[in-house]
Scaffold this motif. Sequence first.
Motif, PDB file in Angstrom:
ATOM      1  N   VAL A  94       0.824  -1.212   0.000  1.00 46.33           N
ATOM      2  CA  VAL A  94       0.000   0.000   0.000  1.00 46.33           C
ATOM      3  C   VAL A  94       0.859   1.262   0.000  1.00 46.33           C
ATOM      4  O   VAL A  94       0.611   2.204  -0.760  1.00 46.33           O
ATOM      5  CB  VAL A  94      -0.946   0.007   1.219  1.00 46.33           C
ATOM      6  CG1 VAL A  94      -1.785   1.275   1.244  1.00 46.33           C
ATOM      7  CG2 VAL A  94      -1.836  -1.223   1.199  1.00 46.33           C
ATOM      8  N   LEU A  95       1.858   1.298   0.860  1.00 44.59           N
ATOM      9  CA  LEU A  95       2.721   2.465   0.990  1.00 44.59           C
ATOM     10  C   LEU A  95       4.176   2.076   0.793  1.00 44.59           C
ATOM     11  O   LEU A  95       4.589   0.969   1.153  1.00 44.59           O
ATOM     12  CB  LEU A  95       2.555   3.104   2.376  1.00 44.59           C
ATOM     13  CG  LEU A  95       1.182   3.668   2.734  1.00 44.59           C
ATOM     14  CD1 LEU A  95       1.173   4.118   4.188  1.00 44.59           C
ATOM     15  CD2 LEU A  95       0.792   4.822   1.809  1.00 44.59           C
ATOM     16  N   ALA A 123       2.207   6.402  -2.154  1.00 43.10           N
ATOM     17  CA  ALA A 123       1.330   5.276  -2.476  1.00 43.10           C
ATOM     18  C   ALA A 123       2.086   4.304  -3.368  1.00 43.10           C
ATOM     19  O   ALA A 123       2.687   4.692  -4.368  1.00 43.10           O
ATOM     20  CB  ALA A 123       0.071   5.774  -3.174  1.00 43.10           C
ATOM     21  N   ALA A 124       2.078   3.017  -2.997  1.00 45.04           N
ATOM     22  CA  ALA A 124       2.848   2.013  -3.734  1.00 45.04           C
ATOM     23  C   ALA A 124       2.210   1.668  -5.075  1.00 45.04           C
ATOM     24  O   ALA A 124       2.882   1.175  -5.984  1.00 45.04           O
ATOM     25  CB  ALA A 124       2.995   0.755  -2.883  1.00 45.04           C
ATOM     26  N   LYS A 125       0.913   1.939  -5.209  1.00 44.49           N
ATOM     27  CA  LYS A 125       0.180   1.646  -6.442  1.00 44.49           C
ATOM     28  C   LYS A 125      -1.086   2.499  -6.431  1.00 44.49           C
ATOM     29  O   LYS A 125      -1.340   3.237  -5.464  1.00 44.49           O
ATOM     30  CB  LYS A 125      -0.188   0.161  -6.497  1.00 44.49           C
ATOM     31  CG  LYS A 125      -1.070  -0.279  -5.330  1.00 44.49           C
ATOM     32  CD  LYS A 125      -1.360  -1.773  -5.372  1.00 44.49           C
ATOM     33  CE  LYS A 125      -2.243  -2.187  -4.195  1.00 44.49           C
ATOM     34  NZ  LYS A 125      -2.504  -3.638  -4.192  1.00 44.49           N
ATOM     35  N   ASP A 126      -1.882   2.420  -7.472  1.00 46.82           N
ATOM     36  CA  ASP A 126      -3.178   3.098  -7.452  1.00 46.82           C
ATOM     37  C   ASP A 126      -4.046   2.468  -6.363  1.00 46.82           C
ATOM     38  O   ASP A 126      -4.197   1.236  -6.310  1.00 46.82           O
ATOM     39  CB  ASP A 126      -3.885   2.959  -8.799  1.00 46.82           C
ATOM     40  CG  ASP A 126      -3.266   3.833  -9.885  1.00 46.82           C
ATOM     41  OD1 ASP A 126      -2.302   4.561  -9.579  1.00 46.82           O
ATOM     42  OD2 ASP A 126      -3.745   3.768 -11.033  1.00 46.82           O
ATOM     43  N   LEU A 127      -4.605   3.317  -5.494  1.00 49.55           N
ATOM     44  CA  LEU A 127      -5.410   2.831  -4.378  1.00 49.55           C
ATOM     45  C   LEU A 127      -6.845   3.319  -4.540  1.00 49.55           C
ATOM     46  O   LEU A 127      -7.116   4.532  -4.500  1.00 49.55           O
ATOM     47  CB  LEU A 127      -4.850   3.356  -3.045  1.00 49.55           C
ATOM     48  CG  LEU A 127      -3.374   3.065  -2.753  1.00 49.55           C
ATOM     49  CD1 LEU A 127      -2.934   3.768  -1.475  1.00 49.55           C
ATOM     50  CD2 LEU A 127      -3.132   1.557  -2.664  1.00 49.55           C
ATOM     51  N   TYR A 175      -1.901  12.315   5.403  1.00 51.85           N
ATOM     52  CA  TYR A 175      -2.958  11.929   4.466  1.00 51.85           C
ATOM     53  C   TYR A 175      -2.407  11.796   3.048  1.00 51.85           C
ATOM     54  O   TYR A 175      -1.336  12.326   2.713  1.00 51.85           O
ATOM     55  CB  TYR A 175      -4.102  12.943   4.479  1.00 51.85           C
ATOM     56  CG  TYR A 175      -3.754  14.294   3.888  1.00 51.85           C
ATOM     57  CD1 TYR A 175      -3.872  14.538   2.514  1.00 51.85           C
ATOM     58  CD2 TYR A 175      -3.330  15.352   4.698  1.00 51.85           C
ATOM     59  CE1 TYR A 175      -3.548  15.765   1.966  1.00 51.85           C
ATOM     60  CE2 TYR A 175      -3.014  16.579   4.154  1.00 51.85           C
ATOM     61  CZ  TYR A 175      -3.117  16.785   2.799  1.00 51.85           C
ATOM     62  OH  TYR A 175      -2.792  17.997   2.250  1.00 51.85           O
ATOM     63  N   LEU A 176      -3.145  11.059   2.235  1.00 55.36           N
ATOM     64  CA  LEU A 176      -2.909  10.958   0.796  1.00 55.36           C
ATOM     65  C   LEU A 176      -4.048  11.666   0.078  1.00 55.36           C
ATOM     66  O   LEU A 176      -5.216  11.410   0.374  1.00 55.36           O
ATOM     67  CB  LEU A 176      -2.869   9.495   0.359  1.00 55.36           C
ATOM     68  CG  LEU A 176      -1.681   8.652   0.815  1.00 55.36           C
ATOM     69  CD1 LEU A 176      -2.019   7.166   0.669  1.00 55.36           C
ATOM     70  CD2 LEU A 176      -0.441   8.995  -0.003  1.00 55.36           C
ATOM     71  N   ALA A 177      -3.730  12.539  -0.839  1.00 52.30           N
ATOM     72  CA  ALA A 177      -4.766  13.219  -1.621  1.00 52.30           C
ATOM     73  C   ALA A 177      -5.245  12.290  -2.733  1.00 52.30           C
ATOM     74  O   ALA A 177      -4.444  11.669  -3.438  1.00 52.30           O
ATOM     75  CB  ALA A 177      -4.221  14.508  -2.211  1.00 52.30           C
ATOM     76  N   ALA A 189      -0.677   6.054  -7.835  1.00 54.16           N
ATOM     77  CA  ALA A 189       0.634   5.550  -7.421  1.00 54.16           C
ATOM     78  C   ALA A 189       1.652   6.692  -7.418  1.00 54.16           C
ATOM     79  O   ALA A 189       1.683   7.513  -8.332  1.00 54.16           O
ATOM     80  CB  ALA A 189       1.093   4.450  -8.377  1.00 54.16           C
ATOM     81  N   GLY A 190       2.469   6.743  -6.363  1.00 53.25           N
ATOM     82  CA  GLY A 190       3.482   7.788  -6.253  1.00 53.25           C
ATOM     83  C   GLY A 190       3.014   9.029  -5.529  1.00 53.25           C
ATOM     84  O   GLY A 190       3.814   9.934  -5.263  1.00 53.25           O
ATOM     85  N   THR A 191       1.711   9.099  -5.211  1.00 57.05           N
ATOM     86  CA  THR A 191       1.209  10.252  -4.451  1.00 57.05           C
ATOM     87  C   THR A 191       1.861  10.278  -3.073  1.00 57.05           C
ATOM     88  O   THR A 191       1.845   9.284  -2.354  1.00 57.05           O
ATOM     89  CB  THR A 191      -0.318  10.176  -4.276  1.00 57.05           C
ATOM     90  OG1 THR A 191      -0.933  10.161  -5.559  1.00 57.05           O
ATOM     91  CG2 THR A 191      -0.847  11.359  -3.473  1.00 57.05           C
ATOM     92  N   PRO A 192       2.453  11.426  -2.668  1.00 52.16           N
ATOM     93  CA  PRO A 192       3.156  11.459  -1.385  1.00 52.16           C
ATOM     94  C   PRO A 192       2.212  11.628  -0.197  1.00 52.16           C
ATOM     95  O   PRO A 192       1.169  12.278  -0.304  1.00 52.16           O
ATOM     96  CB  PRO A 192       4.066  12.683  -1.522  1.00 52.16           C
ATOM     97  CG  PRO A 192       3.329  13.590  -2.459  1.00 52.16           C
ATOM     98  CD  PRO A 192       2.622  12.671  -3.440  1.00 52.16           C
ATOM     99  N   VAL A 193       2.598  11.033   0.915  1.00 52.43           N
ATOM    100  CA  VAL A 193       1.895  11.278   2.172  1.00 52.43           C
ATOM    101  C   VAL A 193       2.262  12.675   2.659  1.00 52.43           C
ATOM    102  O   VAL A 193       3.444  13.041   2.697  1.00 52.43           O
ATOM    103  CB  VAL A 193       2.294  10.236   3.240  1.00 52.43           C
ATOM    104  CG1 VAL A 193       1.699  10.609   4.603  1.00 52.43           C
ATOM    105  CG2 VAL A 193       1.835   8.847   2.834  1.00 52.43           C
TER     106      VAL A 193
END
Length: 229
Positions: A94-95, A123-127, A175-177, A189-193
């Motif tokens: 997930v992360l 994010a490790a992949k599309d969530l 949070y993740l946007a 995927a790749g969205t930063p916390v």
Amino acid sequence: MKTFTKLAALCSLSLFLGSCGGSSSSTGCFGDIPEAVAKYEQESEEMTSKMTQGNYSEIQEKIDGLKAETKTKVEEEAKALNGKEINATTDEAVLKIEQPLTLVFRNLNGIRAMFGLEGKVVAAKDLTLNATPSDLQAETLLSGSKITVSVKKLIDIELLDKDGNVVDTRKGFGYLAAENLGTSAVVKAGTPVVFQDDVFVAGEDQVGVESIRLVCDLSKAPYFSRNLD
């Protein structure tokens, strides 16, 4: 019972440190801070229990002196820990931790230290989040203005002891946007916390904390906010 448990943990940790020949709990996330605060709480409680009308001023002066001494020690330790890399894990499906997490000393809350986090977790992949189309639906007002819905997936942080037991938890520490696609909400995927300005308060409740775990529970609903465009 809670006080006894804390004191037992403190005594055990003190014995461990003595056997290692060191004065700092270098394996712990927060150095000697939790133990110093726990020691102050124990000693001030003992002194308070002995207060009488005749010795009140004398004992209160001792407590105040101990508090000032503890505050100085905690602040010095907190400054020394600023930038310290901490052991962090997560569900790698997930992360993903791309840059190590480090402590950022913010300030003091009484005799306790407050730390933030720096580093890069993505994010490790599309969530795909647990959201329904009705959660995500935009709304047009009579004035013609439109209300849209933004979506964030909150990240919790668990503070763990050496055996992986949860000592403390910080809900919604980051949070993740997500992208609102109308019928679904997806964190790409790749969205930063984003860690925001939230803090850990390091005190007596964190005795024994040696690592943290970032938790993104996809079964739980995300956070929705309505925005007037």
